[in-house]
Design a protein around this motif. Structure first.
Motif, PDB file in Angstrom:
ATOM      1  N   LEU A  33     -43.989  -7.973   0.334  1.00  0.00           N
ATOM      2  CA  LEU A  33     -44.963  -8.261  -0.709  1.00  0.00           C
ATOM      3  C   LEU A  33     -45.767  -9.518  -0.436  1.00  0.00           C
ATOM      4  N   PHE A  34     -45.125 -10.516   0.137  1.00  0.00           N
ATOM      5  CA  PHE A  34     -45.785 -11.810   0.255  1.00  0.00           C
ATOM      6  C   PHE A  34     -46.128 -12.189   1.692  1.00  0.00           C
ATOM      7  N   GLY A  35     -46.322 -11.171   2.529  1.00  0.00           N
ATOM      8  CA  GLY A  35     -46.968 -11.399   3.803  1.00  0.00           C
ATOM      9  C   GLY A  35     -46.123 -11.945   4.927  1.00  0.00           C
ATOM     10  N   PHE A  36     -44.797 -11.878   4.814  1.00  0.00           N
ATOM     11  CA  PHE A  36     -43.952 -12.306   5.930  1.00  0.00           C
ATOM     12  C   PHE A  36     -44.183 -11.393   7.129  1.00  0.00           C
ATOM     13  N   PHE A  37     -44.335 -10.087   6.836  1.00  0.00           N
ATOM     14  CA  PHE A  37     -44.669  -9.114   7.879  1.00  0.00           C
ATOM     15  C   PHE A  37     -46.152  -8.782   7.798  1.00  0.00           C
ATOM     16  N   GLN A  38     -46.781  -8.571   8.930  1.00  0.00           N
ATOM     17  CA  GLN A  38     -48.159  -8.105   8.938  1.00  0.00           C
ATOM     18  C   GLN A  38     -48.205  -6.663   8.456  1.00  0.00           C
ATOM     19  N   ARG A  39     -49.298  -6.304   7.818  1.00  0.00           N
ATOM     20  CA  ARG A  39     -49.466  -4.929   7.376  1.00  0.00           C
ATOM     21  C   ARG A  39     -49.540  -4.014   8.596  1.00  0.00           C
ATOM     22  N   GLY A  40     -48.775  -2.950   8.550  1.00  0.00           N
ATOM     23  CA  GLY A  40     -48.707  -2.036   9.679  1.00  0.00           C
ATOM     24  C   GLY A  40     -47.654  -2.412  10.694  1.00  0.00           C
ATOM     25  N   ALA A  41     -47.016  -3.583  10.505  1.00  0.00           N
ATOM     26  CA  ALA A  41     -46.023  -4.041  11.477  1.00  0.00           C
ATOM     27  C   ALA A  41     -44.821  -3.106  11.513  1.00  0.00           C
ATOM     28  N   ARG A  42     -44.241  -2.967  12.702  1.00  0.00           N
ATOM     29  CA  ARG A  42     -43.031  -2.159  12.836  1.00  0.00           C
ATOM     30  C   ARG A  42     -41.807  -3.022  12.530  1.00  0.00           C
ATOM     31  N   LEU A  43     -40.884  -2.469  11.779  1.00  0.00           N
ATOM     32  CA  LEU A  43     -39.647  -3.167  11.421  1.00  0.00           C
ATOM     33  C   LEU A  43     -38.508  -2.556  12.233  1.00  0.00           C
ATOM     34  N   TYR A  44     -37.853  -3.379  13.028  1.00  0.00           N
ATOM     35  CA  TYR A  44     -36.775  -2.910  13.886  1.00  0.00           C
ATOM     36  C   TYR A  44     -35.427  -3.209  13.236  1.00  0.00           C
ATOM     37  N   PRO A  45     -34.667  -2.188  12.853  1.00  0.00           N
ATOM     38  CA  PRO A  45     -33.384  -2.403  12.179  1.00  0.00           C
ATOM     39  C   PRO A  45     -32.440  -3.333  12.931  1.00  0.00           C
ATOM     40  N   GLN A  46     -32.351  -3.172  14.265  1.00  0.00           N
ATOM     41  CA  GLN A  46     -31.429  -4.004  15.032  1.00  0.00           C
ATOM     42  C   GLN A  46     -31.830  -5.480  14.967  1.00  0.00           C
ATOM     43  N   GLN A  47     -33.118  -5.750  15.073  1.00  0.00           N
ATOM     44  CA  GLN A  47     -33.586  -7.125  15.008  1.00  0.00           C
ATOM     45  C   GLN A  47     -33.313  -7.734  13.638  1.00  0.00           C
ATOM     46  N   LEU A  48     -33.517  -6.952  12.589  1.00  0.00           N
ATOM     47  CA  LEU A  48     -33.271  -7.443  11.233  1.00  0.00           C
ATOM     48  C   LEU A  48     -31.782  -7.699  11.011  1.00  0.00           C
ATOM     49  N   ALA A  49     -30.947  -6.802  11.528  1.00  0.00           N
ATOM     50  CA  ALA A  49     -29.506  -6.989  11.403  1.00  0.00           C
ATOM     51  C   ALA A  49     -29.073  -8.290  12.086  1.00  0.00           C
ATOM     52  N   GLU A  50     -29.635  -8.561  13.246  1.00  0.00           N
ATOM     53  CA  GLU A  50     -29.311  -9.797  13.960  1.00  0.00           C
ATOM     54  C   GLU A  50     -29.840 -11.019  13.214  1.00  0.00           C
ATOM     55  N   GLN A  51     -31.049 -10.891  12.653  1.00  0.00           N
ATOM     56  CA  GLN A  51     -31.635 -12.007  11.917  1.00  0.00           C
ATOM     57  C   GLN A  51     -30.788 -12.382  10.701  1.00  0.00           C
ATOM     58  N   PHE A  52     -30.306 -11.355   9.983  1.00  0.00           N
ATOM     59  CA  PHE A  52     -29.529 -11.594   8.762  1.00  0.00           C
ATOM     60  C   PHE A  52     -28.030 -11.711   9.027  1.00  0.00           C
ATOM     61  N   GLU A  53     -27.641 -11.482  10.281  1.00  0.00           N
ATOM     62  CA  GLU A  53     -26.228 -11.557  10.668  1.00  0.00           C
ATOM     63  C   GLU A  53     -25.365 -10.594   9.851  1.00  0.00           C
ATOM     64  N   VAL A  54     -25.839  -9.348   9.799  1.00  0.00           N
ATOM     65  CA  VAL A  54     -25.110  -8.287   9.114  1.00  0.00           C
ATOM     66  C   VAL A  54     -25.057  -7.071  10.037  1.00  0.00           C
ATOM     67  N   SER A  55     -24.282  -6.071   9.640  1.00  0.00           N
ATOM     68  CA  SER A  55     -24.200  -4.854  10.440  1.00  0.00           C
ATOM     69  C   SER A  55     -25.462  -4.017  10.257  1.00  0.00           C
ATOM     70  N   LEU A  56     -25.632  -3.035  11.122  1.00  0.00           N
ATOM     71  CA  LEU A  56     -26.837  -2.227  11.132  1.00  0.00           C
ATOM     72  C   LEU A  56     -26.922  -1.274   9.935  1.00  0.00           C
ATOM     73  N   THR A  57     -25.779  -0.771   9.465  1.00  0.00           N
ATOM     74  CA  THR A  57     -25.785   0.251   8.414  1.00  0.00           C
ATOM     75  C   THR A  57     -26.477  -0.198   7.127  1.00  0.00           C
ATOM     76  N   PRO A  58     -26.124  -1.345   6.517  1.00  0.00           N
ATOM     77  CA  PRO A  58     -26.811  -1.734   5.277  1.00  0.00           C
ATOM     78  C   PRO A  58     -28.296  -2.013   5.476  1.00  0.00           C
ATOM     79  N   VAL A  59     -28.680  -2.453   6.679  1.00  0.00           N
ATOM     80  CA  VAL A  59     -30.096  -2.668   6.956  1.00  0.00           C
ATOM     81  C   VAL A  59     -30.836  -1.339   6.950  1.00  0.00           C
ATOM     82  N   ARG A  60     -30.270  -0.343   7.612  1.00  0.00           N
ATOM     83  CA  ARG A  60     -30.897   0.983   7.620  1.00  0.00           C
ATOM     84  C   ARG A  60     -30.976   1.558   6.205  1.00  0.00           C
ATOM     85  N   GLU A  61     -29.928   1.361   5.415  1.00  0.00           N
ATOM     86  CA  GLU A  61     -29.928   1.857   4.038  1.00  0.00           C
ATOM     87  C   GLU A  61     -31.027   1.190   3.219  1.00  0.00           C
TER      88      GLU A  61
END
Length: 242
Positions: A33-61
């Motif tokens: 909502l507030f522009g952390f990601f560019q519009r149209g940007a691809r979101l990679y589940p593995q990268q997000l899981a690593e960023q938040f230090e969580v497993s992949l499953t809740p990120v995908r959910e």
């Protein structure tokens, strides 16, 4: 929902009673909502899981939930991409908002007439509107979104109907407005009309006037919808080539 400062976006901070999946969903939604990601940007589940230090499953959910809600798009073989809302999505949500706030206002006024609440209970609404007026010209977009959302949420809460409150909170209309207007300054041009409408809504409630409240709200929501659609026309973004 609390709108966090932009510097805090991307930090995974849970709220009381919130599940990990819920925290991830809320955090990613705020980032969109507030522009952390560019519009149209691809979101990679593995990268997000690593960023938040969580497993992949809740990120995908969380991402699948955001895709279902229309904030991102799941494209076969291209993954998840941040998307721009469609005019139909905006209109549908604003229509739902109007219906909920009309009913909530009617119930609020009925409670005042019946003596279940008094005008003293309007104090939080008045305080929020005063803050909107005081900080107007110097307000950040995030802060305006927070206060404007609080104003309407407080009125809905005074209806005393827990189900209406839950549905209203769930569709997060004020945040969708922020999503559409992200990166634009057009919302500032609407502050004068917005403030006048808010004061007229309070006036109608104090007068216990159902018809005046309904007319004022319809005009207010109508202007809000026109503004959101105008902002949307300036937010055309195509997905990047892969």
């Amino acid at each position: 929902m609390l709108v966090r400062a932009k510097a805090d976006l991307g930090k995974l901070v849970g709220e009381p009673g919130e599940t990990l999946q819920g925290t991830l969903h809320r955090t990613l939604l705020e980032m969109i909502l507030f522009g952390f990601f560019q519009r149209g940007a691809r979101l990679y589940p593995q990268q997000l899981a690593e960023q938040f230090e969580v497993s992949l499953t809740p990120v995908r959910e969380a991402l699948m939930r955001l895709a279902t809600e229309g904030y991102i798009e799941a494209i076969p073989r291209r993954g998840f991409h941040v998307k721009v809302p469609t005019p139909k999505q905006i209109v549908d949500l604003w229509q739902a908002r109007l219906g909920l706030e009309l009913t909530a206002g009617e119930l609020l006024i009925n409670r005042l007439v019946a003596g279940e609440i008094t005008e003293d209970d309007l104090a939080p609404v008045l305080a929020t509107q005063s803050e909107l007026e005081r900080d107007g010209a110097n307000m950040t977009h995030n802060r305006h979104t927070q206060l404007n959302g609080d104003f309407h949420q407080q009125l809905v809460t005074l209806s005393g109907n827990a189900l209406i409150c839950s549905i209203y909170d769930g569709i997060q209309l004020q945040l969708l407005g922020a999503w559409v207007a992200n990166g634009l300054e057009s919302w500032r041009d609407r502050l004068k009309h917005e403030g006048r409408d808010h004061l007229n809504l309070i006036k109608a409630i104090r007068k216990r006037d159902h018809d005046l409240y309904a007319r004022t709200l319809r005009e207010h929501i109508g202007r809000s919808l026109d503004g959101a659609l105008s902002d949307l026309r300036q937010q055309k973004v195509e997905l990047p080539a892969e």
